[in-house]
Write a protein that holds these residues in place. Structure first.
Motif, mmCIF file in Angstrom:
data_model
loop_
_atom_site.group_PDB
_atom_site.id
_atom_site.type_symbol
_atom_site.label_atom_id
_atom_site.label_comp_id
_atom_site.label_asym_id
_atom_site.label_seq_id
_atom_site.Cartn_x
_atom_site.Cartn_y
_atom_site.Cartn_z
ATOM 1 N N ASN A 222 5.743 -7.768 14.208
ATOM 2 C CA ASN A 222 6.869 -6.863 13.989
ATOM 3 C C ASN A 222 7.175 -6.123 15.283
ATOM 4 O O ASN A 222 6.908 -4.919 15.429
ATOM 5 N N VAL A 223 7.723 -6.878 16.234
ATOM 6 C CA VAL A 223 8.032 -6.289 17.538
ATOM 7 C C VAL A 223 9.177 -5.281 17.443
ATOM 8 O O VAL A 223 9.280 -4.371 18.278
ATOM 9 N N GLU A 224 10.028 -5.432 16.432
ATOM 10 C CA GLU A 224 11.115 -4.466 16.252
ATOM 11 C C GLU A 224 10.549 -3.075 15.970
ATOM 12 O O GLU A 224 10.918 -2.090 16.623
ATOM 13 N N GLU A 225 9.658 -2.992 15.002
ATOM 14 C CA GLU A 225 9.071 -1.701 14.653
ATOM 15 C C GLU A 225 8.179 -1.192 15.776
ATOM 16 O O GLU A 225 8.179 0.012 16.085
ATOM 17 N N ALA A 226 7.417 -2.102 16.397
ATOM 18 C CA ALA A 226 6.532 -1.697 17.490
ATOM 19 C C ALA A 226 7.319 -1.074 18.635
ATOM 20 O O ALA A 226 6.914 -0.049 19.210
ATOM 21 N N PHE B 242 9.068 -14.237 1.440
ATOM 22 C CA PHE B 242 9.376 -15.665 1.480
ATOM 23 C C PHE B 242 10.294 -16.017 2.649
ATOM 24 O O PHE B 242 10.106 -17.044 3.315
ATOM 25 N N THR B 243 11.272 -15.162 2.920
ATOM 26 C CA THR B 243 12.197 -15.433 4.026
ATOM 27 C C THR B 243 11.450 -15.524 5.348
ATOM 28 O O THR B 243 11.704 -16.419 6.164
ATOM 29 N N GLY B 244 10.512 -14.597 5.568
ATOM 30 C CA GLY B 244 9.721 -14.622 6.799
ATOM 31 C C GLY B 244 8.856 -15.858 6.897
ATOM 32 O O GLY B 244 8.747 -16.483 7.960
ATOM 33 N N PRO C 217 12.282 -10.981 11.566
ATOM 34 C CA PRO C 217 12.837 -9.614 11.646
ATOM 35 C C PRO C 217 12.004 -8.609 10.875
ATOM 36 O O PRO C 217 11.219 -8.959 9.987
ATOM 37 N N ASP C 218 12.210 -7.347 11.200
ATOM 38 C CA ASP C 218 11.469 -6.249 10.576
ATOM 39 C C ASP C 218 11.572 -6.283 9.055
ATOM 40 O O ASP C 218 10.598 -5.984 8.346
ATOM 41 N N SER C 219 12.709 -6.677 8.525
ATOM 42 C CA SER C 219 12.938 -6.670 7.082
ATOM 43 C C SER C 219 12.030 -7.631 6.322
ATOM 44 O O SER C 219 11.870 -7.499 5.107
ATOM 45 N N CYS C 220 11.421 -8.598 7.013
ATOM 46 C CA CYS C 220 10.589 -9.604 6.349
ATOM 47 C C CYS C 220 9.115 -9.223 6.287
ATOM 48 O O CYS C 220 8.319 -9.936 5.664
ATOM 49 N N PHE C 221 8.730 -8.121 6.919
ATOM 50 C CA PHE C 221 7.330 -7.714 6.914
ATOM 51 C C PHE C 221 7.033 -6.876 5.676
ATOM 52 O O PHE C 221 7.764 -5.933 5.356
ATOM 53 N N VAL C 222 5.952 -7.220 4.988
ATOM 54 C CA VAL C 222 5.631 -6.609 3.706
ATOM 55 C C VAL C 222 4.890 -5.286 3.868
ATOM 56 O O VAL C 222 5.243 -4.276 3.247
ATOM 57 N N ASP C 223 3.853 -5.257 4.698
ATOM 58 C CA ASP C 223 3.013 -4.056 4.836
ATOM 59 C C ASP C 223 3.658 -3.066 5.791
ATOM 60 O O ASP C 223 4.043 -3.427 6.907
ATOM 61 N N ARG C 224 3.720 -1.816 5.385
ATOM 62 C CA ARG C 224 4.395 -0.809 6.206
ATOM 63 C C ARG C 224 3.462 0.290 6.698
ATOM 64 O O ARG C 224 3.908 1.214 7.391
ATOM 65 N N ASP C 225 2.168 0.203 6.387
ATOM 66 C CA ASP C 225 1.241 1.244 6.846
ATOM 67 C C ASP C 225 0.208 0.716 7.838
ATOM 68 O O ASP C 225 -0.658 1.458 8.302
ATOM 69 N N PHE C 226 0.303 -0.582 8.165
ATOM 70 C CA PHE C 226 -0.608 -1.180 9.144
ATOM 71 C C PHE C 226 0.033 -2.470 9.657
ATOM 72 O O PHE C 226 0.649 -3.200 8.877
ATOM 73 N N PRO C 227 -0.097 -2.761 10.960
ATOM 74 C CA PRO C 227 0.507 -3.989 11.480
ATOM 75 C C PRO C 227 -0.212 -5.228 10.936
ATOM 76 O O PRO C 227 -1.408 -5.417 11.163
ATOM 77 N N THR C 228 0.487 -6.045 10.193
ATOM 78 C CA THR C 228 -0.073 -7.302 9.696
ATOM 79 C C THR C 228 0.950 -8.409 9.877
ATOM 80 O O THR C 228 2.104 -8.161 10.270
ATOM 81 N N GLU C 229 0.537 -9.629 9.559
ATOM 82 C CA GLU C 229 1.425 -10.785 9.609
ATOM 83 C C GLU C 229 1.701 -11.266 8.185
ATOM 84 O O GLU C 229 1.719 -12.457 7.900
ATOM 85 N N HIS C 230 1.915 -10.317 7.297
ATOM 86 C CA HIS C 230 2.240 -10.618 5.912
ATOM 87 C C HIS C 230 3.756 -10.564 5.751
ATOM 88 O O HIS C 230 4.361 -9.510 5.938
#
Length: 359
Positions: A283-287, A341-343, A325-338
């Motif tokens: 999630n380079v957008e959020e980072a 489906f779109t992602g 994109p940022d919208s496809c990342f599931v976890d919002r309290d820790f950086p993960t690669e979750h």
């Protein structure tokens, strides 16, 4: 007379030596035979139960269909499901549908890294139809927080690698019982992480921080709270987690994951495997919003390093770093690669397109 006595002495020594060699050889052969018999009995009795307890990833390999031609190695990014998804698919499963001429199956589990993938690959029979491997390359796994993970995580993976070692299973089990692998207490693991964060350095142009510890501390002290409109007191913790996860430069001499990936390429060369390294999207957008371009500089530098190193070694590297994109990342309290489906589909298509170009 002296010559005769010397000859007799030498004959005696020779006979004694031969007797000793015979005595030792027979016992070595008996011990070896006992080990072989014990190993046979172990394999038909307790082996599968011990694998389930100490190396369950091997069970995933055992159920791979016999007509499989390509194996996708992954951690939880492959199978994590988003609550909002109506379509529940693995990345590997999507690749399989996108490349119908290639039978793809998965071997995955939570928290796996290249060392575990290597251990499993060594257990694949040489006459197997599988000759293509799609292997997850997770940038976070190169960082200290994952390499020295506590709470039993890294100990379990180290134990798994020992249990799956290509020696007699009964010997592996004996070594596991002795903890003859990279076993450390949680306190020791935590010390490893903090030592790396304090001592391992990096250089970023026009930036005053050169260690994870100093950068993380500055974030915690709200250094950028007033200058960065995207930062709030509530999201500083996640910003700090991005720093802990990605503020490092890969050292080829000391980084365990580099040694693992290098070993994978050596094995692939010997067995003539085709290797695809799937660099996962972050999630380079959020980072960038929370931490800034300085962190993206390190992330991209490490990514390009991996692309260059393993392309030269013969792997096909699929770079998904900026794909999701940022919208496809599931976890919002820790950086993960979750991903949702779109992602997952974005990742799968990038890999599938590359495979189709090489079939």
């Amino acid at each position: 007379m002296l010559d005769l006595e010397l000859m007799l002495d030498r004959l005696f020594i020779f006979n004694f030596s031969m007797h000793l060699v015979k005595y030792i050889s027979i016992r070595i052969l008996l011990i070896a035979l006992l080990v072989v018999i014990a190993n046979f009995l172990y394999r038909i009795s307790f082996y599968k139960k011990d694998v389930a307890k100490h190396g369950d990833i091997l069970e995933n390999l055992w159920v791979v269909p016999s007509d499989t031609e390509a194996i996708y190695f992954g951690e939880s990014s492959n199978f994590h499901e988003s609550p909002g998804d109506t379509m529940k698919y693995r990345i590997s499963g999507i690749i399989d549908t996108m490349v119908p001429q290639l039978k793809v199956h998965h071997v995955d589990n939570s928290g796996l890294h290249a060392g575990t993938y290597l251990a499993v690959m060594k257990n694949i029979p040489k006459d197997s139809k599988v000759n293509i491997f799609i292997i997850t390359m997770n940038l976070r796994s190169f960082g200290a927080g994952w390499r020295y993970a506590g709470n039993g995580a890294e100990n379990y993976l180290a134990k798994t690698e020992r249990m799956l070692s290509p020696t007699l299973p009964i010997i592996n089990r004996f070594m596991v019982s002795l903890k003859a692998y990279d076993y450390k207490s949680d306190h020791e693991r935590e010390n490893q992480v903090h030592e790396a964060w304090q001592k391992d350095t990096f250089n970023i142009p026009e930036f005053d921080y050169h260690t994870t510890h100093s950068w993380d501390s500055a974030m915690a002290w709200e250094t950028w709270l007033t200058s960065n409109p995207n930062l709030t007191k509530e999201n500083i913790p996640i910003a700090a987690q991005y720093i802990k996860s990605f503020s490092f430069i890969i050292d080829t001499n000391t980084n365990e994951r580099i040694h693992d990936f290098d070993a994978i390429m050596e094995l692939a060369k010997k067995r003539r495997y085709t290797i695809y390294f799937n660099i996962l999207g972050e999630n380079v957008e959020e980072a960038e919003k929370l931490v800034g371009k300085k962190l993206i500089y390190l992330i991209e530098k490490n990514t390009q390093f991996l692309i260059n190193r393993y392309s030269k070694k013969g792997a096909i590297v699929v770079n998904n770093l900026h794909a999701v994109p940022d919208s496809c990342f599931v976890d919002r309290d820790f950086p993960t690669e979750h991903y949702n489906f779109t992602g997952k589909r974005i990742i799968a298509k990038q890999v599938a397109d590359q495979i189709k170009r090489n079939l």
